[in-house]
Design a protein around this motif. Structure first.
Motif, PDB file in Angstrom:
ATOM      1  N   THR A 117       0.827  -1.211   0.000  1.00  0.00           N
ATOM      2  CA  THR A 117       0.000   0.000   0.000  1.00  0.00           C
ATOM      3  C   THR A 117       0.858   1.256   0.000  1.00  0.00           C
ATOM      4  OG1 THR A 117      -1.847  -1.120   1.096  1.00  0.00           O
ATOM      5  CG2 THR A 117      -1.777   1.279   1.249  1.00  0.00           C
ATOM      6  N   THR A 138      -6.360  -0.325  -3.386  1.00  0.00           N
ATOM      7  CA  THR A 138      -5.545  -0.933  -2.335  1.00  0.00           C
ATOM      8  C   THR A 138      -6.455  -1.584  -1.296  1.00  0.00           C
ATOM      9  OG1 THR A 138      -5.460   1.213  -1.199  1.00  0.00           O
ATOM     10  CG2 THR A 138      -3.580   0.645  -2.571  1.00  0.00           C
ATOM     11  N   ARG A 148     -10.298   2.382  -0.359  1.00  0.00           N
ATOM     12  CA  ARG A 148      -9.768   1.350  -1.248  1.00  0.00           C
ATOM     13  C   ARG A 148      -9.722   1.791  -2.703  1.00  0.00           C
ATOM     14  NH1 ARG A 148     -10.725  -4.455   0.722  1.00  0.00           N
ATOM     15  NH2 ARG A 148     -10.996  -4.271   2.966  1.00  0.00           N
ATOM     16  N   GLU A 208      -3.147  -2.877  -6.288  1.00  0.00           N
ATOM     17  CA  GLU A 208      -2.525  -3.768  -5.306  1.00  0.00           C
ATOM     18  C   GLU A 208      -3.320  -5.062  -5.231  1.00  0.00           C
ATOM     19  OE1 GLU A 208      -2.351  -4.112  -0.440  1.00  0.00           O
ATOM     20  OE2 GLU A 208      -2.306  -2.106  -1.336  1.00  0.00           O
TER      21      GLU A 208
END
Length: 507
Positions: A117, A138, A148, A208
């Motif tokens: 992250t 993320t 996110r 990610e």
């Protein structure tokens, strides 16, 4: 929280007037330089910081908050992030009915065990500095689910999050009806992120992985750059019990002809990654060989770095994050962005140093050795495995001169808790064990039993409620007239850190 942009204020001055005022202020100096500087300052005023509100609060509007909670509740009714059926079949089906939104933009895909992250945030800031519109995905979030999915460095607005969910919901239900298992919480969020990025639209997505790589829901993108942060043991029940086995799963993000940015790895993990790269004709840049950290010095509020990238050396870079691990993350992020721009393979040049410095100076990484209170100093770190705990312990020892450090630890039950506690044992004078509010939290008595074995009975205090644990730790830190030199580190889980952040008034 970032300052509102002038264009967001009702009393914002006219941009042309602002430009003229700045020019007038500087006319005693070189007139051409004044005009150039005025343009630069005006641009900064209107673009704001590349990294904005890192952890948003609940929506102020009651109706929006109610609608967001309804979406959160629907998502929570699906399989959680720790219950998996390793396959990309469902997410691929969702992408198909949505019209393949993940193919509407290039992407940088990030896997690894620790540092993903923070590295993603750095990559995002660097791309923003070169005026590219970014989407960042993320996980997990520290406090708000909207963290996110980010656009241009700031979490997606709650209204847009709700709208995106409602837009894809009929397609999600369509896929649910066709598959043996419904789409999971993480799969639906991944679909939302890819759809939001296409709708924005973004110039590049920074993604990610949730877990692993090969069968991770994010792995329906064909990234031109794959980033592998340091690999260590975590999620061993899912990914394997050795770095090499885990690397085998994570290597799935390396696509045909891509560039791989490889952080320092255990030898067996590196061998697996290099073998995969050869198989798919990918180009590999290795930390310590093609790029790396040339030097680093402790500075007020962070560290001063010299980084060697694929295109040369970048000096005097201030990074407002603590720990050697963040310096290495910065080197990885820089090289990933260079590779995205074709530097090192197609072009022999460096990126603009001023843009690089400005980008790194703007980076925020909530819950990563983050100071949230003073007198005594309270630091939060989301370390949840032994490697992360070792990095956090080294970072806090280097950056802070605490005469007495108290730990507040609440972990998940599926982690190597003993290894995590052993990493922190040398730096904690005492430890307060607790638990967060989620079902995944390790029972506080079970955690206490392990803590007593590691620290000894006289150094362990048990407080089942996190608010009581924080109060107890602060009281312990203030004992023996060490008020100014004592500190508290809250750690063990992203969830524990997020809840502590709220309790300490940072939500």
């Amino acid at each position: 929280m970032s300052e509102p942009r002038p264009s967001d204020r009702h009393d914002a001055p006219d941009p042309d007037d602002t430009f003229e005022e700045i020019v007038d202020e500087a006319t005693q100096r070189d007139p051409d330089l004044a005009v150039i500087e005025a343009g630069s300052r005006t641009l900064r005023a209107h673009s704001g910081q590349p990294q904005g509100e890192a952890v948003p609060a609940r929506p102020a509007d009651p109706e929006t908050d109610k609608a967001l909670r309804a979406v959160e509740q629907e998502l929570a009714g699906r399989w959680g992030e720790t219950k998996l059926e390793p396959s990309v079949t469902r997410i691929a089906a969702l992408m198909d009915v949505l019209g393949e939104p993940q193919r509407a933009y290039p992407s940088i895909h990030i896997t690894g065990t620790n540092g993903k992250t923070s590295t993603a945030r750095m990559i995002e800031a660097l791309l923003n500095a070169f005026e590219l519109r970014t989407g960042r995905y993320t996980s997990p979030h520290v406090q708000s689910i909207t963290e996110r999915i980010s656009l241009d460095g700031s979490p997606i607005e709650p209204e847009r999050f709700i709208e995106t969910y409602e837009d894809i919901k009929p397609y999600v239900e369509m896929v649910d009806a066709q598959q043996p298992y419904r789409l999971s919480f993480f799969e639906v969020l991944t679909g939302m992120a890819y759809a939001a990025f296409a709708d924005a639209p973004v110039d590049v997505a920074v993604v990610e992985v949730g877990m692993g790589g090969t069968w991770d829901a994010t792995n329906v993108i064909d990234s031109t750059v794959a980033v592998v942060t340091p690999i260590s043991l975590d999620h061993t029940d899912r990914l394997g019990t050795t770095p090499a086995e885990i690397a085998g799963e994570k290597a799935g993000v390396i696509k045909q002809g891509a560039t791989v940015i490889l952080a320092q790895q255990p030898v067996d993990a590196a061998q697996v990654m290099l073998k995969k790269a050869v198989e798919v004709d990918a180009t590999v840049a290795r930390e310590g060989m093609e790029f790396g950290v040339t030097s680093r010095e402790i500075a007020v509020g962070g560290q001063l770095l010299t980084l060697r990238g694929l295109g040369g050396e970048y000096t005097d870079i201030f990074l407002p994050l603590y720990g050697a691990h963040q310096a290495h993350n910065a080197a990885v992020a820089l090289s990933a962005v260079e590779a995205f721009f074709g530097i090192g393979a197609e072009q022999a040049r460096s990126l603009d140093i001023d843009a690089i410095r400005k980008a790194f100076a703007s980076v925020l990484s909530p819950g990563r050795l983050e100071v949230v209170r003073s007198s005594p100093t309270v630091v939060l770190d989301a370390a949840h495995n032994p490697a992360g705990a070792k990095a956090a312990a080294d970072g806090i020892s280097e950056a802070f001169s605490f005469s007495r450090l108290i730990g507040v630890v609440g972990t998940s039950g599926d982690k190597d808790v003993r290894g995590l506690l052993e990493a922190f044992e040398p730096i904690f004078a005492e430890i307060v064990v607790t638990q967060n509010s989620t079902p995944r939290a390790m029972d506080v008595d079970e955690l206490a039993a392990i803590a007593v074995e590691v620290f000894g009975d006289d150094r362990v205090q048990v407080e089942p409620r996190l608010d009581d644990a924080l109060e107890a730790a602060i009281t312990l830190a203030e004992e023996e007239d060490e008020y100014a030199g004592a500190g508290v580190l809250v750690t063990g889980s992203v969830i524990t850190v997020g809840e502590a952040r709220l309790l300490l008034g940072r939500g």
